[in-house]
Design an enzyme around this catalytic site. Structure first.
Site, PDB file in Angstrom:
ATOM      1  N   ASP A 141      73.640 -37.403   4.897  1.00 31.09           N
ATOM      2  CA  ASP A 141      73.451 -36.041   4.390  1.00 31.09           C
ATOM      3  C   ASP A 141      73.423 -35.034   5.539  1.00 31.09           C
ATOM      4  O   ASP A 141      72.806 -33.976   5.437  1.00 31.09           O
ATOM      5  CB  ASP A 141      72.153 -35.960   3.583  1.00 31.09           C
ATOM      6  CG  ASP A 141      72.074 -34.688   2.764  1.00 31.09           C
ATOM      7  OD1 ASP A 141      70.945 -34.287   2.391  1.00 31.09           O
ATOM      8  OD2 ASP A 141      73.133 -34.080   2.508  1.00 31.09           O
ATOM      9  N   LYS A 144      79.081 -33.010   7.746  1.00 30.07           N
ATOM     10  CA  LYS A 144      80.030 -33.779   6.917  1.00 30.07           C
ATOM     11  C   LYS A 144      81.121 -34.402   7.773  1.00 30.07           C
ATOM     12  O   LYS A 144      81.640 -35.449   7.424  1.00 30.07           O
ATOM     13  CB  LYS A 144      80.607 -32.880   5.827  1.00 30.07           C
ATOM     14  CG  LYS A 144      79.538 -32.123   5.021  1.00 30.07           C
ATOM     15  CD  LYS A 144      78.326 -33.003   4.632  1.00 30.07           C
ATOM     16  CE  LYS A 144      77.101 -32.205   4.267  1.00 30.07           C
ATOM     17  NZ  LYS A 144      75.870 -33.034   4.161  1.00 30.07           N
ATOM     18  N   ASP A 169      76.021 -37.870   0.431  1.00 26.35           N
ATOM     19  CA  ASP A 169      75.888 -36.632  -0.333  1.00 26.35           C
ATOM     20  C   ASP A 169      77.078 -35.711  -0.028  1.00 26.35           C
ATOM     21  O   ASP A 169      77.736 -35.851   1.006  1.00 26.35           O
ATOM     22  CB  ASP A 169      74.571 -35.927   0.044  1.00 26.35           C
ATOM     23  CG  ASP A 169      74.265 -34.746  -0.882  1.00 26.35           C
ATOM     24  OD1 ASP A 169      73.560 -33.821  -0.453  1.00 26.35           O
ATOM     25  OD2 ASP A 169      74.762 -34.742  -2.038  1.00 26.35           O
ATOM     26  N   ASN A 170      77.350 -34.770  -0.936  1.00 31.76           N
ATOM     27  CA  ASN A 170      78.299 -33.677  -0.692  1.00 31.76           C
ATOM     28  C   ASN A 170      79.748 -34.088  -0.477  1.00 31.76           C
ATOM     29  O   ASN A 170      80.485 -33.419   0.257  1.00 31.76           O
ATOM     30  CB  ASN A 170      77.856 -32.852   0.532  1.00 31.76           C
ATOM     31  CG  ASN A 170      76.421 -32.445   0.472  1.00 31.76           C
ATOM     32  OD1 ASN A 170      75.625 -32.838   1.317  1.00 31.76           O
ATOM     33  ND2 ASN A 170      76.066 -31.667  -0.539  1.00 31.76           N
ATOM     34  N   GLU A 199      73.400 -29.039  -5.655  1.00 31.64           N
ATOM     35  CA  GLU A 199      71.982 -28.774  -5.931  1.00 31.64           C
ATOM     36  C   GLU A 199      71.740 -27.349  -6.452  1.00 31.64           C
ATOM     37  O   GLU A 199      72.244 -26.374  -5.922  1.00 31.64           O
ATOM     38  CB  GLU A 199      71.120 -29.021  -4.675  1.00 31.64           C
ATOM     39  CG  GLU A 199      71.603 -28.400  -3.393  1.00 31.64           C
ATOM     40  CD  GLU A 199      72.467 -29.331  -2.577  1.00 31.64           C
ATOM     41  OE1 GLU A 199      73.115 -30.208  -3.159  1.00 31.64           O
ATOM     42  OE2 GLU A 199      72.535 -29.159  -1.357  1.00 31.64           O
TER      43      GLU A 199
HETATM   44  N1  LIG Z   1      70.859 -36.102  13.193  1.00 29.44           N
HETATM   45  C1  LIG Z   1      71.893 -35.275  13.021  1.00 29.44           C
HETATM   46  N2  LIG Z   1      73.036 -35.489  13.687  1.00 29.44           N
HETATM   47  C2  LIG Z   1      74.062 -34.636  13.526  1.00 29.44           C
HETATM   48  N3  LIG Z   1      74.005 -33.508  12.763  1.00 29.44           N
HETATM   49  C3  LIG Z   1      72.853 -33.266  12.126  1.00 29.44           C
HETATM   50  C4  LIG Z   1      71.785 -34.127  12.197  1.00 29.44           C
HETATM   51  N4  LIG Z   1      70.777 -33.624  11.460  1.00 29.44           N
HETATM   52  C5  LIG Z   1      71.227 -32.481  10.911  1.00 29.44           C
HETATM   53  N5  LIG Z   1      72.454 -32.229  11.351  1.00 29.44           N
HETATM   54  C6  LIG Z   1      73.157 -31.002  11.142  1.00 29.44           C
HETATM   55  C7  LIG Z   1      73.579 -30.739   9.733  1.00 29.44           C
HETATM   56  O1  LIG Z   1      72.474 -30.794   8.836  1.00 29.44           O
HETATM   57  C8  LIG Z   1      72.684 -30.228   7.566  1.00 29.44           C
HETATM   58  C9  LIG Z   1      73.872 -30.918   6.887  1.00 29.44           C
HETATM   59  N6  LIG Z   1      73.943 -30.601   5.437  1.00 29.44           N
HETATM   60  C10 LIG Z   1      74.736 -29.617   5.008  1.00 29.44           C
HETATM   61  O2  LIG Z   1      75.376 -28.938   5.792  1.00 29.44           O
HETATM   62  C11 LIG Z   1      74.777 -29.311   3.532  1.00 29.44           C
HETATM   63  C12 LIG Z   1      75.370 -28.119   3.119  1.00 29.44           C
HETATM   64  C13 LIG Z   1      75.409 -27.776   1.749  1.00 29.44           C
HETATM   65  C14 LIG Z   1      76.042 -26.516   1.324  1.00 29.44           C
HETATM   66  C15 LIG Z   1      75.911 -25.357   2.081  1.00 29.44           C
HETATM   67  C16 LIG Z   1      76.510 -24.179   1.661  1.00 29.44           C
HETATM   68  C17 LIG Z   1      77.227 -24.139   0.467  1.00 29.44           C
HETATM   69  F1  LIG Z   1      77.780 -22.973   0.053  1.00 29.44           F
HETATM   70  C18 LIG Z   1      77.368 -25.283  -0.299  1.00 29.44           C
HETATM   71  C19 LIG Z   1      76.785 -26.473   0.127  1.00 29.44           C
HETATM   72  C20 LIG Z   1      74.845 -28.640   0.803  1.00 29.44           C
HETATM   73  C21 LIG Z   1      74.265 -29.832   1.221  1.00 29.44           C
HETATM   74  O3  LIG Z   1      73.706 -30.694   0.324  1.00 29.44           O
HETATM   75  C22 LIG Z   1      74.232 -30.180   2.576  1.00 29.44           C
HETATM   76  O4  LIG Z   1      73.674 -31.372   2.923  1.00 29.44           O
HETATM   77 MG   LIG Z   2      73.398 -32.603   1.189  1.00 30.18          MG
END
Ligand SMILES: Nc1ncnc2c1ncn2CCOCCNC(=O)c1cc(-c2ccc(F)cc2)cc(O)c1O
Ligand SMILES: [Mg+2]
Length: 214
Positions: A141, A144, A169-170, A199
């Site tokens: 999650d 992506k 997810d996603n 969500e």
């Molecule tokens: N340990 C690690 N190593 C590397 N990278 C890492 C990390 N830990 C965190 N990160 C960074 C990324 O963390 C957040 C990733 N999640 C999302 O970006 C996300 C975005 C939406 C979304 C946004 C906007 C819309 F319009 C529509 C949907 C919905 C979701 O359910 C999402 O999960």
């Molecule tokens: Mg997500």
């Protein structure tokens, strides 16, 4: 400087949930994000699918990539059997700080190890640092475009065994097209798509469940 969205989410939990009651923490976050301020938790609709896959796998050792505020961490940890452990990896220190407090508020801190850093750096260290043999369950999650490289890293580090389950997810929104190609075309995975919605919205999204065949 004002509060952040994660800090406002934590306040909503402290105000509306009961300490030590994971379900009330989940409900407080869902209510806040549906009626006050959207946030990127897996949410209640996809959360029910996460619950059912998790219960079916009943992992001894689970991994979550991308903790955010700890909503899915609480969803997973509340369903773990006694003695089972969840490792969750978060890149952003501000997110990690809020997540620690939400996990503790739910009373699940003994089942969860939150590790700060990037998945690419941390995955190769998991075996030696935490004495982990395999992950029975992995919830993807985070970024992506990290889903494919980190899945390959888990394979190469010998952290998956025959029957390990990946749940991503996603895969539709924001989307992980490379990942879908990878797991659906690889002879080493048996993959299935669970259609749902992004969500707290009516936009389509879904979870991809992929069983590692060894
Ligand atoms: N340990 C690690 N190593 C590397 N990278 C890492 C990390 N830990 C965190 N990160 C960074 C990324 O963390 C957040 C990733 N999640 C999302 O970006 C996300 C975005 C939406 C979304 C946004 C906007 C819309 F319009 C529509 C949907 C919905 C979701 O359910 C999402 O999960
Ligand atoms: Mg997500």
């Amino acid at each position: 400087t004002g509060s952040s969205r994660p800090q406002r989410m934590l306040k909503a939990v402290q105000k509306n949930a009961t300490k030590g009651d994971p379900q009330s923490v989940i409900s407080a976050i869902d209510h806040y994000c549906r009626h006050k301020e959207w946030a990127m938790n897996v949410g209640d609709d996809k959360g029910l699918i996460l619950d059912s896959v998790l219960t079916e796998v009943n992992p001894s050792t689970a991994l979550e990539l991308g903790t955010y505020c700890g909503y899915s961490t609480v969803r997973i940890a509340r369903l773990l059997s006694p003695g089972s452990k969840l490792f969750t990896v978060e890149f952003n220190p501000a997110f990690a700080e809020v997540a620690r407090q939400i996990i503790a508020y739910a009373g699940l801190q003994d089942k969860v190890t939150l590790v700060e850093g990037s998945s690419g750096d941390l995955i190769p260290k998991m075996k030696e640092q935490f004495g982990i043999k395999y992950f029975d369950f992995v919830f993807l999650d985070h970024w992506k475009d990290r889903y494919v490289p980190d899945t390959k890293l888990l394979e190469d580090c010998g952290l998956l065994k025959k029957g390990s389950v990946l749940l991503a997810d996603n895969v539709i929104c924001p989307g992980a097209p490379e990942y879908l190609k990878y797991v659906r075309n690889s002879p080493r995975y048996e993959s299935r798509y669970y259609k749902s919605n992004l969500e707290y919205t009516k936009v389509e999204d879904g979870l991809e469940k992929s069983v590692f065949l060894g």
